[in-house]
Structures are given as structure tokens and as C-alpha cells.
Design an enzyme around this catalytic site. Structure first.
Site, mmCIF file in Angstrom:
data_model
loop_
_atom_site.group_PDB
_atom_site.id
_atom_site.type_symbol
_atom_site.label_atom_id
_atom_site.label_comp_id
_atom_site.label_asym_id
_atom_site.label_seq_id
_atom_site.Cartn_x
_atom_site.Cartn_y
_atom_site.Cartn_z
ATOM 1 N N SER A 122 18.031 45.753 43.920
ATOM 2 C CA SER A 122 18.763 44.530 43.606
ATOM 3 C C SER A 122 17.837 43.338 43.379
ATOM 4 O O SER A 122 18.266 42.311 42.858
ATOM 5 C CB SER A 122 19.755 44.205 44.729
ATOM 6 O OG SER A 122 20.754 45.193 44.833
ATOM 7 N N GLY A 133 23.006 46.676 42.835
ATOM 8 C CA GLY A 133 22.060 46.636 41.728
ATOM 9 C C GLY A 133 21.732 45.203 41.347
ATOM 10 O O GLY A 133 22.310 44.250 41.885
ATOM 11 N N GLY A 159 20.686 41.897 38.479
ATOM 12 C CA GLY A 159 21.078 41.306 37.211
ATOM 13 C C GLY A 159 22.491 40.747 37.185
ATOM 14 O O GLY A 159 23.162 40.608 38.211
ATOM 15 N N CYS A 186 28.277 45.244 46.515
ATOM 16 C CA CYS A 186 27.394 44.283 45.836
ATOM 17 C C CYS A 186 27.680 44.242 44.329
ATOM 18 O O CYS A 186 28.739 43.790 43.934
ATOM 19 C CB CYS A 186 25.932 44.618 46.155
ATOM 20 S SG CYS A 186 24.777 43.290 45.759
ATOM 21 N N GLN A 224 31.227 43.440 42.296
ATOM 22 C CA GLN A 224 31.418 42.445 41.241
ATOM 23 C C GLN A 224 31.996 43.088 39.979
ATOM 24 O O GLN A 224 32.894 42.518 39.330
ATOM 25 C CB GLN A 224 30.085 41.766 40.948
ATOM 26 C CG GLN A 224 29.549 40.955 42.122
ATOM 27 C CD GLN A 224 28.062 40.656 42.003
ATOM 28 O OE1 GLN A 224 27.395 41.081 41.047
ATOM 29 N NE2 GLN A 224 27.522 39.943 42.975
ATOM 30 N N ASN A 262 22.477 40.229 49.652
ATOM 31 C CA ASN A 262 21.466 40.083 48.616
ATOM 32 C C ASN A 262 22.155 39.998 47.267
ATOM 33 O O ASN A 262 22.382 41.007 46.610
ATOM 34 C CB ASN A 262 20.483 41.268 48.631
ATOM 35 C CG ASN A 262 19.529 41.203 47.454
ATOM 36 O OD1 ASN A 262 19.261 40.134 46.928
ATOM 37 N ND2 ASN A 262 19.035 42.346 47.017
ATOM 38 N N GLY A 295 22.873 37.115 43.728
ATOM 39 C CA GLY A 295 22.768 35.817 43.076
ATOM 40 C C GLY A 295 23.983 35.480 42.235
ATOM 41 O O GLY A 295 24.058 34.389 41.659
ATOM 42 N N PHE A 296 24.914 36.430 42.136
ATOM 43 C CA PHE A 296 26.186 36.226 41.434
ATOM 44 C C PHE A 296 27.309 36.482 42.425
ATOM 45 O O PHE A 296 27.118 37.165 43.430
ATOM 46 C CB PHE A 296 26.312 37.184 40.241
ATOM 47 C CG PHE A 296 25.338 36.903 39.124
ATOM 48 C CD1 PHE A 296 25.729 36.197 38.000
ATOM 49 C CD2 PHE A 296 24.024 37.352 39.206
ATOM 50 C CE1 PHE A 296 24.835 35.946 36.970
ATOM 51 C CE2 PHE A 296 23.120 37.102 38.187
ATOM 52 C CZ PHE A 296 23.531 36.391 37.063
ATOM 53 N N HIS A 310 26.214 44.212 52.462
ATOM 54 C CA HIS A 310 25.629 45.553 52.537
ATOM 55 C C HIS A 310 25.936 46.193 53.890
ATOM 56 O O HIS A 310 25.199 45.999 54.857
ATOM 57 C CB HIS A 310 24.112 45.477 52.322
ATOM 58 C CG HIS A 310 23.731 45.321 50.889
ATOM 59 N ND1 HIS A 310 23.396 46.400 50.097
ATOM 60 C CD2 HIS A 310 23.662 44.236 50.100
ATOM 61 C CE1 HIS A 310 23.128 45.969 48.871
ATOM 62 N NE2 HIS A 310 23.285 44.661 48.851
ATOM 63 N N GLU A 334 25.499 49.112 54.931
ATOM 64 C CA GLU A 334 24.517 50.121 55.368
ATOM 65 C C GLU A 334 23.294 49.525 56.037
ATOM 66 O O GLU A 334 22.479 50.249 56.616
ATOM 67 C CB GLU A 334 24.063 50.950 54.150
ATOM 68 C CG GLU A 334 22.944 50.338 53.331
ATOM 69 C CD GLU A 334 23.305 49.071 52.547
ATOM 70 O OE1 GLU A 334 22.395 48.372 52.095
ATOM 71 O OE2 GLU A 334 24.517 48.805 52.393
#
Length: 382
Positions: A53, A246, A248, A275, A279, A317, A319-320, A359, A361
Site C-alpha cells: 500500500s 493496495g 494508489g 483498505c 474503497q 494506511n 491516503g484516500f 487493517h 490483520e
């Protein structure tokens, strides 16, 4: 008494606004350009550096003791480091841990990742919080010669993560089976030999420990590349489908992932996302995502389960974020961040389709969120 001369800087971090941070370089020699973020976790620097990520990002660690437990092959979240580089307050010390196999600096050098130590990470973190995640260039030169103007120009020329599909860069090249379960004392990683559920995990940049948690929950896991179609996913006749984390922009990756997700939804299978997977599930259901100012990166993020009232301490973690105001009827918001109220979970009201931003996990709570894997497994019981 005369003071010892400060060593000549061997690394330089240049921000697109012209700000410069000098320090001591370690790891690989060279230059790299990326978005700069900060992570507040007190442990897990190896897992962070190998988390897919973080593609396209350099990580500033707010905790000063980085490198003190070394690195080892068991803690890699993927085969190679994915974060472009690291920024730390203090140079790494000699590792002091019974599991250490290598010094952090040697590991970074061997894996081609640049790092800078001796930086005022508090000042840098404040700048990121106030101005948003900047575009930066990081250079490591043992001779201390830097083309400062050139580094600033490189930072200004960086395209940024918005609109960037990075899942293709970090996904697996071909499908594979996964049966390794979560680490446990004293045997370490055991194998799942009595799986009860067939799961297809779509790899947008999957962390190994997510796959381990699926295996530990009784799943036989087949991992497919990010570009897999609904037909390719369904050809494995899974009992459920998992959408991984992941890097981007989810809207960019969603160009090919959203049609796949909608095809799986049409089949009525249980579906679980984490994550980036969360989204893109929201996009497939009709919601929208937005770029955050500086994102959430750390292992101390309180997330409230709106349906139980329970607060979980989570690892984040991203950014979107999913814009909860755009979620259509039938999609229920299940979790929110107690830091800023942003969306951290959704589910459909009529079938076992759900996802979370955090997350589960990563064990910061340490096991506050493992119930999500158990819920997914339970949803596949026929």
C-alpha cells in the site's frame, strides 16, 4: 572545550515548496521521487516498508527508535520493500532482538531503498499535517554533493498519486494458492490442512498477514492478480471473495476492478474487502472516494463500530477515503474514525457483503478486529 564538528550531510530531502532537510543517508545510494507521508506506529517498520500500500510513497517515522530490532525474513509483508524510502529521527542502532537476522541499513541497501536519518521528524510531520502530503525528492550521496535545484524540480515534477493506478505495479504476476496461517508460539507459521471454505483473494497489493488470517479462519485461499475479471474469479467456484488492500487511487484501479466486483455481487457471493478493497467496493455500490489531506498512517487509530458501540484500536494506511455522504440506500456505514469521523466500514443491509478501511490483520489492539475474518468465514457456511 571545542565541540566536534557536525558530520557533513550525506542525504537531502527536498520538498516541492523548496524546503530542504539534510541528514545522514543510509541504505541504498541514489535518488527517488515520491509523495511523503508520516506513520505514527511505534513498531513494525519492516512490515510498513514491505506493505504494498506504500507504493509511490516515502515514509516519515514519528517514533525515533527505528532499526533497533533489525529485520528478519518472517516479517516481510511481501517479497521486496515497496515504500520508496524512509525518513527517521535517529540513525539506526545495532539491532538488539533474538529474531534479528540483518541490520536495517544493510537490508535497505541490498533491497535498493534510500533512507535519511538525523531529520527533525516533528517539524516535518507538522508540515505534512498542515499543508498536506507533499511531493518530495530524496537523495543519498556519501560525498554530500547535491543538485538542490534539480531535486526541487524533480519533486515539483512528480505527478502525484491522484489518478494513479498502482495496483498493477504491485499485484502478483499469476495466480497461486496460499495455506500459511498466522504466526503462533512455538511452532511459528503452520499450514492450513483442514480448510472449510474456498476463497478467491483478488490481489491489489495484498499483505501476507491478511492471507494468513484468511487461512487461519479456515479458508483455502486462491490469489488472483488485480486485473482478474468476474468470469475468472467465478471460474474457481469460490464460497466467498476477498478484495485486498493496495496502493494508489481507488478510482483509477476501479476502472477495471469495479466491473469485476459488480459481477461478483450479481452472483450473490459473500464478499469482504480491506483498505483499497473497501474503497473499490464502495465505488462498485455507487459511492465515491476522495483524496485525504495527509491520510491515516499508524497503529493507534480508534475506530468505532456503530452497530455495537465498541471502539477498536486499529492499524491504518490510506491516503484516500470513502465519502460516506455518497453511499446509496441499502449501504450501511458500520465503522467511523474517532480521529476525524471519516468512513471506516460499510455493509449491505440484505446480504453478507462488507468491508473496512482499517487493517484487522495488523494486531495493534492487539486482536480487536480479528472478528471480521471470523464473520467472513461464518457468512460462507451453507
Amino acid at each position: 572545550m571545542a565541540h566536534a564538528a557536525k558530520p557533513r550531510p550525506t542525504a537531502c530531502l527536498a520538498l516541492a515548496d523548496g524546503s530542504l532537510f539534510y541528514g545522514q543517508g543510509f541504505g541504498a545510494i541514489g535518488e527517488t521521487v515520491a509523495e511523503l507521508c508520516f506513520n505514527t506506529a511505534m513498531t513494525g517498520y519492516q512490515e510498513i516498508m514491505t506493505d504494498p500500500s506504500y507504493a509511490g510513497q516515502i515514509v516519515t517515522f514519528t517514533f525515533p527508535h527505528v532499526g533497533n530490532v533489525g529485520v528478519n525474513v518472517e516479517d516481510d509483508e511481501t517479497a521486496e520493500p515497496v515504500a520508496e524510502g524512509m525518513v527517521v529521527k535517529w540513525d539506526p542502532t545495532e539491532p538488539s532482538n533474538w529474531r534479528a537476522e540483518e541490520h536495517l541499513a544493510q537490508w535497505l541497501a541490498r533491497r535498493g531503498r534510500i533512507a535519511i536519518g538525523g531529520v527533525d521528524t516533528r517539524r516535518l510531520t507538522r508540515a505534512i499535517r498542515q499543508q498536506g502530503a507533499p511531493h518530495v525528492a530524496l537523495a543519498h550521496d556519501p560525498s554530500g554533493n547535491f543538485d538542490v535545484a534539480g531535486l526541487v524540480a524533480q519533486a515539483r515534477g512528480f505527478a502525484g498519486l491522484e489518478g494513479m493506478d498502482l495496483a498493477r505495479r504491485v499485484t502478483c504476476a499469476q495466480s497461486y494458492r496460499w495455506d500459511e496461517m498466522r504466526w503462533a508460539w512455538p511452532e511459528g507459521y503452520a499450514r492450513q490442512t483442514q480448510a472449510r471454505h474456498k476463497v478467491v483473494a483478488v490481489d491489489f497489493g495484498a499483505k501476507r498477514n491478511i492471507l494468513r488470517c484468511l487461512a487461519s479462519a479456515g479458508c483455502e485461499v486462491t490469489v488472483l492478480p488485480a486485473t482478474a475479471t468476474a468470469e475468472e474469479v467465478l471460474a474457481h467456484q469460490p464460497d466467498g471473495v476477498f478484495l485486498s488492500n493496495g496502493p494508489g487511487d481507488p478510482a483509477a484501479t476501479g476502472d477495471y476492478a469495479v466491473p469485476m466486483i459488480r459481477g461478483v455481487l450479481d452472483r450473490g457471493l459473500p464478499l469482504f474487502g480491506i483498505c483499497l478493497g473497501h474503497q473499490m467496493l464502495a465505488l462498485a455500490l455507487g459511492g465515491r472516494t476522495v483524496k485525504m489531506n495527509h491520510g491515516h498512517h499508524g497503529a493507534n487509530h480508534p475506530v468505532k463500530d456503530l452497530e455495537t458501540g465498541k471502539v477498536e484500536i486499529t492499524s491504518m494506511n490510506h491516503g484516500f477515503a470513502v465519502d460516506a455522504q455518497t453511499l446509496p440506500a441499502g449501504v450501511i456505514e458500520t465503522h467511523v474514525s474517532l480521529f476525524d469521523g471519516s468512513n471506516c466500514g460499510i455493509r449491505l443491509n440484505d446480504r453478507p457483503v462488507f468491508s473496512v478501511q482499517h487493517h484487522p490483520e495488523a494486531s495493534p489492539g492487539p486482536q480487536d478486529s480479528f472478528y471480521l475474518f471470523e464473520r467472513f468465514a461464518a457468512s460462507m457456511v451453507r
